[in-house]
Motif scaffolding. Structure first.
Motif, PDB file in Angstrom:
ATOM      1  N   GLN A 221     -29.541  16.710  41.632  1.00 23.17           N
ATOM      2  CA  GLN A 221     -30.110  17.326  40.432  1.00 23.17           C
ATOM      3  C   GLN A 221     -29.927  16.156  39.278  1.00 23.17           C
ATOM      4  OE1 GLN A 221     -28.329  20.864  39.525  1.00 23.17           O
ATOM      5  NE2 GLN A 221     -30.191  21.876  39.592  1.00 23.17           N
ATOM      6  N   ALA A 222     -30.765  16.153  38.306  1.00 19.49           N
ATOM      7  CA  ALA A 222     -30.611  15.066  37.082  1.00 19.49           C
ATOM      8  C   ALA A 222     -31.281  15.748  35.962  1.00 19.49           C
ATOM      9  CB  ALA A 222     -31.293  13.685  37.270  1.00 19.49           C
ATOM     10  N   SER A 223     -30.971  15.326  34.626  1.00 18.67           N
ATOM     11  CA  SER A 223     -31.438  15.915  33.460  1.00 18.67           C
ATOM     12  C   SER A 223     -32.511  15.181  33.170  1.00 18.67           C
ATOM     13  CB  SER A 223     -30.639  15.577  32.343  1.00 18.67           C
ATOM     14  OG  SER A 223     -30.438  14.169  31.754  1.00 18.67           O
ATOM     15  N   LYS A 224     -33.584  16.031  32.656  1.00 20.51           N
ATOM     16  CA  LYS A 224     -34.952  15.483  32.196  1.00 20.51           C
ATOM     17  C   LYS A 224     -34.675  14.284  31.163  1.00 20.51           C
ATOM     18  CE  LYS A 224     -38.356  18.302  30.970  1.00 20.51           C
ATOM     19  NZ  LYS A 224     -39.083  19.311  30.340  1.00 20.51           N
ATOM     20  N   GLN A 225     -33.737  14.447  30.523  1.00 17.95           N
ATOM     21  CA  GLN A 225     -33.443  13.208  29.502  1.00 17.95           C
ATOM     22  C   GLN A 225     -33.218  12.251  30.268  1.00 17.95           C
ATOM     23  OE1 GLN A 225     -32.304  16.317  29.286  1.00 17.95           O
ATOM     24  NE2 GLN A 225     -32.117  17.075  27.127  1.00 17.95           N
ATOM     25  N   ILE A 226     -32.120  11.981  31.293  1.00 16.28           N
ATOM     26  CA  ILE A 226     -31.986  10.630  31.732  1.00 16.28           C
ATOM     27  C   ILE A 226     -33.017  10.206  32.512  1.00 16.28           C
ATOM     28  CG2 ILE A 226     -31.103  11.645  34.078  1.00 16.28           C
ATOM     29  CD1 ILE A 226     -29.747   8.590  31.978  1.00 16.28           C
ATOM     30  N   LEU A 227     -34.051  11.048  33.146  1.00 19.08           N
ATOM     31  CA  LEU A 227     -35.076  10.536  34.012  1.00 19.08           C
ATOM     32  C   LEU A 227     -36.182   9.914  32.808  1.00 19.08           C
ATOM     33  CD1 LEU A 227     -35.950  13.323  36.697  1.00 19.08           C
ATOM     34  CD2 LEU A 227     -34.663  10.863  36.801  1.00 19.08           C
ATOM     35  N   ALA A 228     -36.263  10.606  31.723  1.00 17.06           N
ATOM     36  CA  ALA A 228     -37.173   9.917  30.810  1.00 17.06           C
ATOM     37  C   ALA A 228     -36.745   8.619  29.813  1.00 17.06           C
ATOM     38  CB  ALA A 228     -37.496  10.937  29.595  1.00 17.06           C
ATOM     39  N   ASN A 387     -32.716  22.165  31.165  1.00 20.79           N
ATOM     40  CA  ASN A 387     -33.338  20.788  31.185  1.00 20.79           C
ATOM     41  C   ASN A 387     -32.984  19.914  32.406  1.00 20.79           C
ATOM     42  OD1 ASN A 387     -35.290  20.944  29.098  1.00 20.79           O
ATOM     43  ND2 ASN A 387     -33.907  19.808  27.510  1.00 20.79           N
ATOM     44  N   LEU A 388     -32.901  20.407  33.550  1.00 21.99           N
ATOM     45  CA  LEU A 388     -32.753  19.807  34.606  1.00 21.99           C
ATOM     46  C   LEU A 388     -33.816  19.721  35.586  1.00 21.99           C
ATOM     47  CD1 LEU A 388     -29.103  21.403  35.578  1.00 21.99           C
ATOM     48  CD2 LEU A 388     -29.563  19.058  34.513  1.00 21.99           C
TER      49      LEU A 388
END
Length: 416
Positions: A221-228, A387-388
């Motif tokens: 799992q990762a947050s949408k923010q870190i991927l963006a 937001n994951l």
């Protein structure tokens, strides 16, 4: 009658040159105290004389007036100094605001050293708060101002080179299982027959075998923010998840025990190493691999390679003869690993002190049902509200070992 004789006194000239001049506050304080004492002494003496009905002489009055004037001048000077220090921020902190260079040149020890005749020696100089790279709350700590030289990318751990799949015959399937007919027994009664005699009957036994297609998968799992905010992170995680699939796949193809959702790998189905001749007592690891090749040849499946753990291949490559020469090639030779004309495949997936020799492409085939893929999803309720993003990697494949006799699995006997 004698009056009060004031000593010769001159107030120092302070605070007249400019805002930046140094002020000897201690000396001024001493001068002011002396003047105060003289005025006090005069007052006490005059009081005593008045009580006795005595008159002060003209000289005494003049001396008293001079002492009072000087006292007032010193008081005015001290007031002016206090105002200047207040505008600058305080007295004791003044030395802390001076530069290190200024403090050094004004130090009495340094001045004395510089005024001496040229000679060897040294002088020490201390400051109250040097600027350092510390990150504490102490004076002079400026470490928080230093910006690290951050390098781009992520330093990844080493990845194992996958080799077992390349040994096998490739294939594809659109089903969830693999079926094949295997000959499991053959009695060959073929012989010459005289005229009119009953022909002999041979027996062949077949079995229908079914091998399941297994799913290998894992997720993170990762947050949408870190991927963006870090686009390269997505591709990095993608690559690491695919590597994880390949790592698990290699172990399944080689050692899967067939229980539960596991594949039935090559080693559990291989025949045990059993030399078809009498082995000398001093047989080496090199000899054992040659006898395994012979065992495969006698089973009508000429071997095409050896699978060894890197530790065992290192043992073989460093074997020496009686005069200290290496038996397997030259250390300066960069040739590919080979032994008895066959390639040697090194993989940590093979257990130390074990070996697998065989005709791999004839022995087994790997079937891909779904190639390795990576998918991203936020469909889960918890993912949506937090937001994951779930990143899932999976593949589906099957393994069919057609000819177990083509694989020979043995133990070198170096590890008890």
């Amino acid at each position: 009658m004698g009056g009060i004789v004031s000593p010769e006194y001159r107030p120092p000239e302070f605070g007249r040159k400019g805002e930046g001049d140094d002020i000897d506050v201690k000396q001024l304080s001493r001068e002011l105290k002396a003047a105060t004492d003289k005025v006090k002494e005069f007052a006490e003496d005059a009081k005593g004389r008045f009580e006795k009905g005595e008159q002060l002489s003209t000289a005494a009055k003049q001396s008293a007036d001079e002492a009072l004037v000087k006292f007032n001048e010193l008081s005015a000077t001290m007031t002016e100094i206090e105002q200047k220090l207040a505008r600058r921020g305080g007295g004791e902190g003044e030395s802390e605001r001076k530069s290190v260079g200024r403090l050094f040149t004004e130090a009495e020890d340094v001045k004395s050293f510089m005024e001496r005749a040229p000679s060897k020696g040294s002088v020490q100089f201390g400051t109250k708060a040097l600027i350092t790279s510390l990150t504490t709350d102490a004076n002079g700590s400026a470490g928080d101002l230093i910006i690290p030289d951050r390098q781009d990318g992520i330093v990844a751990p080493p990845e194992r080179r996958m080799t077992v799949r390349d040994l096998l015959t490739p294939g594809r399937t659109s089903s969830n299982s693999i079926q094949f007919v295997q000959e499991t027994g053959f009695v060959n009664a073929a012989a010459t027959v005289a005229e009119g005699i009953l022909k002999p009957q041979s027996d062949i036994k077949f079995d229908l075998l079914t091998k399941p297609v297994a799913t290998i998968a894992h997720w993170v799992q990762a947050s949408k923010q870190i991927l963006a905010d870090a686009p390269m992170l997505e591709s990095y995680v993608d690559g690491r998840l695919r590597y994880g699939l390949a790592y698990a796949e290699e172990l399944q193809l080689l050692k899967g025990d067939g229980t539960g959702s596991n594949l039935l790998g090559m080693i559990p189905q291989a025949v045990a190493y059993s030399p078809p001749l009498t082995v000398p007592a001093d047989a080496t690891m090199i000899d054992m691999l040659r006898y395994a090749m012979l065992q495969a040849v006698l089973a009508e499946y000429p071997a095409t390679g050896h699978v060894l753990n890197p530790i065992d291949w290192a043992r073989i490559e460093t074997m020496k003869d009686t005069i200290g020469g290496y038996i397997i090639g030259d250390p300066a030779d960069g040739a590919a690993p080979r032994l008895w004309r066959l390639p040697v495949v090194e993989t940590p997936a093979m257990t130390v002190d074990k070996f697998l020799t065989g005709a791999f492409k004839l022995a087994a085939q790997v079937f891909d049902r779904e190639d390795a893929s990576v998918a991203l999803s936020t469909d889960d309720r918890d993912n949506f509200v937090r937001n994951l993003v779930t990143i899932l990697a999976e593949e589906r494949l099957g393994l069919a070992v057609y000819r177990p006799e083509a694989l020979v699995y043995g133990d070198f006997g170096n590890v008890t």
